[in-house]
Design an enzyme around this catalytic site. Structure first.
Site, PDB file in Angstrom:
ATOM      1  N   LEU A   1      34.028  47.625  37.790  1.00  0.00           N
ATOM      2  CA  LEU A   1      34.496  46.279  37.874  1.00  0.00           C
ATOM      3  C   LEU A   1      33.883  45.885  39.379  1.00  0.00           C
ATOM      4  O   LEU A   1      33.704  44.681  39.673  1.00  0.00           O
ATOM      5  CB  LEU A   1      35.811  46.243  38.059  1.00  0.00           C
ATOM      6  CG  LEU A   1      36.690  46.439  36.914  1.00  0.00           C
ATOM      7  CD1 LEU A   1      38.142  46.597  37.049  1.00  0.00           C
ATOM      8  CD2 LEU A   1      36.390  45.349  35.953  1.00  0.00           C
TER       9      LEU A   1
ATOM     10  N   GLY B   1      33.245  49.043  46.575  1.00  0.00           N
ATOM     11  CA  GLY B   1      33.880  48.508  48.027  1.00  0.00           C
ATOM     12  C   GLY B   1      33.231  49.566  49.021  1.00  0.00           C
ATOM     13  O   GLY B   1      32.395  50.469  48.518  1.00  0.00           O
TER      14      GLY B   1
ATOM     15  N   GLY C   1      35.166  53.086  48.010  1.00  0.00           N
ATOM     16  CA  GLY C   1      35.319  53.370  46.559  1.00  0.00           C
ATOM     17  C   GLY C   1      34.825  52.381  45.717  1.00  0.00           C
ATOM     18  O   GLY C   1      34.302  51.256  45.892  1.00  0.00           O
TER      19      GLY C   1
ATOM     20  N   LYS D   1      40.631  53.002  40.837  1.00  0.00           N
ATOM     21  CA  LYS D   1      39.899  52.945  42.161  1.00  0.00           C
ATOM     22  C   LYS D   1      39.711  54.223  42.772  1.00  0.00           C
ATOM     23  O   LYS D   1      40.590  55.113  43.058  1.00  0.00           O
ATOM     24  CB  LYS D   1      40.641  52.200  43.250  1.00  0.00           C
ATOM     25  CG  LYS D   1      39.727  52.215  44.605  1.00  0.00           C
ATOM     26  CD  LYS D   1      40.753  50.987  45.341  1.00  0.00           C
ATOM     27  CE  LYS D   1      40.201  50.948  46.811  1.00  0.00           C
ATOM     28  NZ  LYS D   1      40.783  50.088  47.599  1.00  0.00           N
TER      29      LYS D   1
ATOM     30  N   ASP E   1      42.629  42.725  55.883  1.00  0.00           N
ATOM     31  CA  ASP E   1      41.264  42.597  55.124  1.00  0.00           C
ATOM     32  C   ASP E   1      41.429  41.577  53.945  1.00  0.00           C
ATOM     33  O   ASP E   1      41.141  41.663  52.709  1.00  0.00           O
ATOM     34  CB  ASP E   1      40.716  43.830  54.312  1.00  0.00           C
ATOM     35  CG  ASP E   1      39.228  43.531  53.925  1.00  0.00           C
ATOM     36  OD1 ASP E   1      38.640  42.648  54.349  1.00  0.00           O
ATOM     37  OD2 ASP E   1      38.721  44.598  53.386  1.00  0.00           O
TER      38      ASP E   1
END
Ligand SMILES: *[C@@H]1O[C@H](CO)[C@@H](O)[C@H](O)[C@H]1NC(C)=O
Ligand SMILES: *[C@@H]1O[C@H](CO)[C@@H](O)[C@H](O)[C@H]1NC(C)=O
Ligand SMILES: *[C@@H]1O[C@H](CO)[C@@H](O)[C@H](O)[C@H]1NC(C)=O
Ligand SMILES: *[C@@H]1O[C@H](CO)[C@@H](O)[C@H](O)[C@H]1NC(C)=O
Ligand SMILES: *[C@@H]1O[C@H](CO)[C@@H](O)[C@H](O)[C@H]1NC(C)=O
Ligand SMILES: *[C@@H]1O[C@H](CO)[C@@H](O)[C@H](O)[C@H]1NC(C)=O
Ligand SMILES: *[C@@H]1O[C@H](CO)[C@@H](O)[C@H](O)[C@H]1NC(C)=O
Length: 926
Positions: free
Chosen positions: A616, A619, A622, A638, A733
């Site tokens: 999906l 980052g 991960g 994740k 973030d």
């Protein structure tokens, strides 16, 4: 075509259709079925509709139609079989000539405001099967006896009116299946014709004024599933409810309600012969005496047993554990005096236990602690003694906890903090001693706390200001001393406070929730003082001397607190490191017991071996995969890239943070999986992806109010992180790719990988900045300073992006120009030059008002992104500001209802410009 369906002689319209019924429908003279149910139709029904002489079925239920039906409505409807008008706002009488629609099979007029009487001619409907006239509060008077002569009738629903009089004694209703007559004022004895209606499955004549015996012929109704006779004046012809043994013939009886009738009996042992299918049994408030027979334990499927408000004596029978499906047990206000404790503890489904107002003696049975499903426990007003057994603190899901008015003693343990979701704790009028446990302050759902009339000592914990939901606090008549903590002023919703008759002294706080309190809240204390004469206490003498001492103390304790926090952090960190090293390479599940256990292999299966197809997103530390667990649940997994040192910390922070938090606008965690060489978070899967994806995709453009709602949701999530938990949490973030959208486009904040937990301090310094360029606050970028206001900055940037559809890193922002400056300058000229062009056109009817509202959104964004953190707004104010703007926008929606008008005019267009050829199913343009 979704909107209108013409098929033979059928017209069905079934999407949310607002407006009046188009008159042109009256010209479709061959129409047989007309269904406009479940729309938002308003106004009256055009008379022409009643001239559609081919109609067989007319269905306008579930709209907002008003006005009355024409009195001669059946003149031109010889074929009408179905006439459905339920759930509208129709008024006036039921048409007198309804009886002329001889073919009527079903008439549903429930939930309107029809008035006057049921016309006598209704009895002429000799073919009718379903007659619903319920909930029309204005139908008064008697029911025409002829209705009870319609032998075809299956369902006769007259409930919720103001009908009165007696029902006919003879009637032949061989087909009757349901007879809901509740909520009227019928009187007279039990209508004897009913026991001849052998197909009857539902008989509800509750809340009327029937009197006399309940006949034992009632057992003739072998198909009875629901029998509700409550709230009448029925009696029993024998002192042991003989009719009850005849009910044993009703083998599929599910619901039996007899409550609030003067039965003046005992419960016979034949109760155990009632149908095994019985789920609801209610004989409350019937002046029942004697014991509860042990045979009651045979009713294995009962879910709710109500025997409260009687004169029952003796013990709860030890056969009670036979009621293995029991969820609610009501025995309050009787004269019971024995528990049969071990058996009660076996009721593994029990959610509510009401035993208040009896004579239960001795200690509270420890086995009640086994009832972990319990949500409500009422033991008040009994003769309980001794201390509260420690097992009771296992009841972690309890909402209502009432032990008031007993003789309980001992001190209140800090385990009381286990009752984390409790709404109401009442321990008043006992003999409790010792201090008030400080942990009570952590019960954030608590609305009502009563500890009055005990022997509690010590001071009122300052932590009480954490009771953010508290509305009612009674600490009166104890031996509490010290001052009233000023922090109590912050309990926003407090409506009732009673500190009377203690040994409190010092100043009564004057602000916040204290502003409206009177002297009755503070009577009979040692030395309270205050500034408001209403409080009936002497005025205070202010002393600066004392203040400086207090200040010194605060400074000292702050120092200690900071040292402690550092020590705790060090300790936790060391422990975690050690644990990490020791872990074997097989998967060790998270310590959170509430989390689901998922094995590494299940995750491999779920993601098809972490297949690229399921990726999906990727980052810093991960990758996120879509997966489907063995039970079919869709999840996002994740997986952390452990080659980076930071990934370890990131995993731990995210796991830690997510285990603590829970909010509608935060992504929910399902579990954390951790081993030496594999770390992953399993999260709820969000089908609509991220805000970033939605914003920049071309297929589904989010409109202004959707974007507003999403941003309000994000603000609420942040507000929760910043203020909702004892340790403020800073996300660090915020950006559109971290805002996910669920199936209803509700925003859920995610990615807590670099989140920070702030301690006591307002901000902290971070040596390494990991946030995203463009969104991070200037002070974070320069000095690594983490604070709530830093999140507000990122939020402001995201707000701008959401409405301009421009990223802060867009190539047009070079040198001095930035997203913030670009938006700021547009506020001085016109926001149209920065607003996403999909959102508002100059041809919009309310253009200038809408433009103004957009400007106020951007102004808010500017306030969030001020250079100096101190000058930025708090996130709470931002949320309130946006909510107000959304309210203003909603007004336009109601005013012009644009979309709906298009639908209505489309239908007009069809009706005026087209002919319908029913034989060939085609529509021709004229
Ligand atoms: C309905 O039809 C009858 C006879 O066909 C006519 O007299 C009457 O005016 C019509 N009603 C309306 C409201 O048009
Ligand atoms: C309809 O009912 C009324 C009153 O009950 C009666 O006088 C009349 O004859 C009935 N009409 C028909 C067609 O049966
Ligand atoms: C109902 O039917 C019975 C027997 O058929 C008859 O005697 C009685 O008059 C009828 N009642 C009404 C109101 O039509
Ligand atoms: C019940 O049915 C029986 C037999 O059909 C009949 O004799 C009796 O009159 C009926 N009772 C009532 C109250 O209608
Ligand atoms: C319950 O039913 C059984 C079997 O039908 C019967 O023997 C017994 O007498 C009944 N008990 C009561 C109290 O009616
Ligand atoms: C005090 O009472 C007034 C009027 O009853 C009310 O409007 C106000 O909100 C109350 N203030 C607080 C702090 O509860
Ligand atoms: C507080 O409790 C005392 C003692 O029970 C009572 O007299 C007083 O009226 C209560 N105050 C309020 C505001 O209810």
């Amino acid at each position: 075509m979704n909107l209108v369906n013409f098929l033979n002689n059928i017209l069905l319209i079934h999407i949310d259709f607002i407006g009046e019924i188009p008159k042109e429908l009256g010209s479709l003279s061959e129409l047989e079925i007309l269904s406009l149910a479940n729309n938002s139709l308003i106004g009256t029904i055009p008379l022409l509709i009643f001239n559609l002489s081919s109609l067989i079925s007319m269905d306008f239920s579930n709209n907002s139609l008003s006005g009355s039906l024409p009195d001669n409505m059946c003149q031109h409807l010889p074929n009408l079989e179905e006439f459905y008008m339920s759930y509208n706002q129709l008024t006036g009488p039921i048409p007198h000539n309804l009886g002329q629609c001889r073919m009527l099979d079903s008439v549903m007029l429930s939930n309107n405001q029809f008035g006057e009487r049921i016309p006598r001619e209704t009895g002429n409907l000799t073919l009718i099967k379903n007659l619903y006239l319920s909930e029309n509060n204005l139908i008064v008077g008697r029911v025409p006896a002829a209705i009870f002569n319609i032998s075809t009738i299956k369902i006769l629903s007259l409930c919720g009116n103001q009908l009165s009089g007696i029902l006919p004694s003879t009637a032949e209703l061989p087909n009757l299946e349901q007879l809901p007559l509740f909520g009227n004022n019928f009187s007279g004895s039990f209508p004897s014709f009913i026991t001849n209606a052998s197909k009857l499955s539902l008989l509800d004549i509750s809340n009327n004024s029937f009197s006399g015996f309940i006949p034992s012929t009632i057992g003739n109704l072998k198909n009875l599933e629901i029998l509700d006779l409550k709230s009448n004046y029925f009696t029993s012809s024998t002192p042991d409810m003989n009719f009850l043994s005849s009910l044993a013939n009703c083998e599929i009886l599910r619901v039996l309600r007899l409550g609030k009738n003067p039965l003046n009996s005992i419960i016979p042992s034949s109760i155990g012969n009632l149908s095994i299918s019985l789920e609801y049994l209610n004989i409350n408030d019937c002046n029942i005496s004697g014991n509860i027979p042990k045979e009651i334990g045979k009713l294995n499927n009962v879910i709710e047993l109500q025997l409260q408000d009687n004169e029952l004596t003796g013990s709860i029978p030890n056969t009670i554990d036979g009621l293995q499906n029991l969820q609610r047990l009501y025995l309050q206000n009787n004269k019971l005096e024995g528990f049969s404790p071990n058996n009660l503890g076996q009721l593994s489904e029990l959610a509510e236990l009401h035993l208040g107002g009896n004579k239960f003696p001795g200690t509270i049975p420890t086995c009640l602690g086994n009832l972990t499903t319990l949500r409500k426990l009422y033991l008040g007003s009994n003769k309980l003694t001794s201390v509260i057994p420690s097992t009771l603190w296992n009841l972690e899901d309890i909402l209502y906890f009432d032990l008031s008015s007993n003789y309980l003693n001992g001190s209140l343990p800090s385990n009381i903090g286990n009752l984390k979701v409790a709404i109401n704790i009442d321990l008043s009028r006992n003999l409790f001693s010792g201090n008030i446990p400080v942990v009570i302050g952590s019960l954030q759902n608590l609305q009502n706390l009563s500890l009055g009339y005990n022997r509690l000592v010590g001071s009122i914990p300052g932590m009480f200001d954490h009771l953010i939901s508290l509305e009612f606090l009674d600490l009166s008549s104890n031996k509490l001393s010290g001052v009233i903590p000023k922090s109590l002023e912050n309990i926003l919703y407090l409506k009732y406070l009673n500190l009377s008759f203690n040994q409190l002294r010092g100043e009564i706080p004057a602000r916040g929730c204290f502003a409206n309190l009177s002297g009755d809240s503070f009577m009979g204390n040692l030395a309270l003082c205050g500034f408001d004469p209403q409080l009936k206490v002497p005025p205070c003498q202010s002393s600066t001397h004392r203040k400086s001492k207090v200040l010194l103390l605060i400074v000292l304790s702050l120092n200690i607190a900071v040292t402690l926090v550092v020590l705790v952090f060090l300790f936790v960190w060391l422990k975690c490191r050690k644990k990490d090293k020791k872990l074997p390479s097989n998967i060790d599940m998270s310590p959170q017991e509430t989390w689901r256990r998922i094995s590494y292999h299940e995750l491999v299966r779920a993601t098809d071996g972490f297949n690229e197809h399921n990726l999906l997103g990727k980052g810093g530390f991960g990758s996120v995969y879509k997966g489907r667990l063995d039970d079919g649940m869709e999840v996002a997994v994740k997986v952390f890239h452990l080659q980076f040192e930071e990934a370890f910390t990131s995993f731990e922070v995210e796991c830690e943070v997510m285990s603590r938090i829970c909010h509608r606008n935060l992504v929910k965690i399902i579990t954390c999986c951790s081993s030496y060489d594999f770390k992953a978070l399993v999260l709820e899967y969000m089908p609509n992806g991220s805000l970033e994806k939605c914003l920049y995709s071309d297929d589904n453009v989010l409109d202004i109010s959707q974007r507003l709602t999403i941003m309000i949701d994000v603000a609420l999530a942040l507000e929760y992180l910043h203020f909702g938990y004892s340790t403020p949490i800073v996300h660090c973030d915020l950006k559109p790719s971290n805002v996910l959208l669920d199936e209803n486009l509700v925003a859920r904040l995610s990615d807590f990988g670099i989140t920070k937990l702030l301690g006591e301090e307002e901000s902290m310094i971070q040596t390494q900045t990991l946030a995203t360029i463009g969104y991070m606050a200037p002070e974070y970028g320069r000095e690594g300073k983490v604070s709530k206001k830093g999140d507000v900055y990122s939020y402001g940037i995201m707000l701008m992006e959401t409405f301009t559809r421009k990223k802060p890193t867009d190539e047009i922002f070079i040198e001095e120009m930035s997203l913030r400056r670009w938006v700021g300058e547009s506020l001085c000229s016109t926001v149209m030059q920065v607003l996403d062009t999909n959102l508002l056109g100059r041809d919009d009817e309310h253009f200038s008002s809408k433009e103004e509202l957009v400007s106020s959104i951007f102004s808010l964004a500017m306030e969030c992104t001020r250079e100096s953190p101190a000058e930025r707004m708090g996130i709470k104010e931002v949320a309130i500001g946006l909510i107000n703007i959304r309210v203003e926008f909603a007004k336009f929606k109601v005013n012009d209802a644009q979309g709906y008008q298009i639908q209505v005019s489309f239908l007009h267009f069809l009706l005026i410009n087209c002919t319908f050829d029913f034989s060939s199913n085609s529509i021709t343009y004229l």
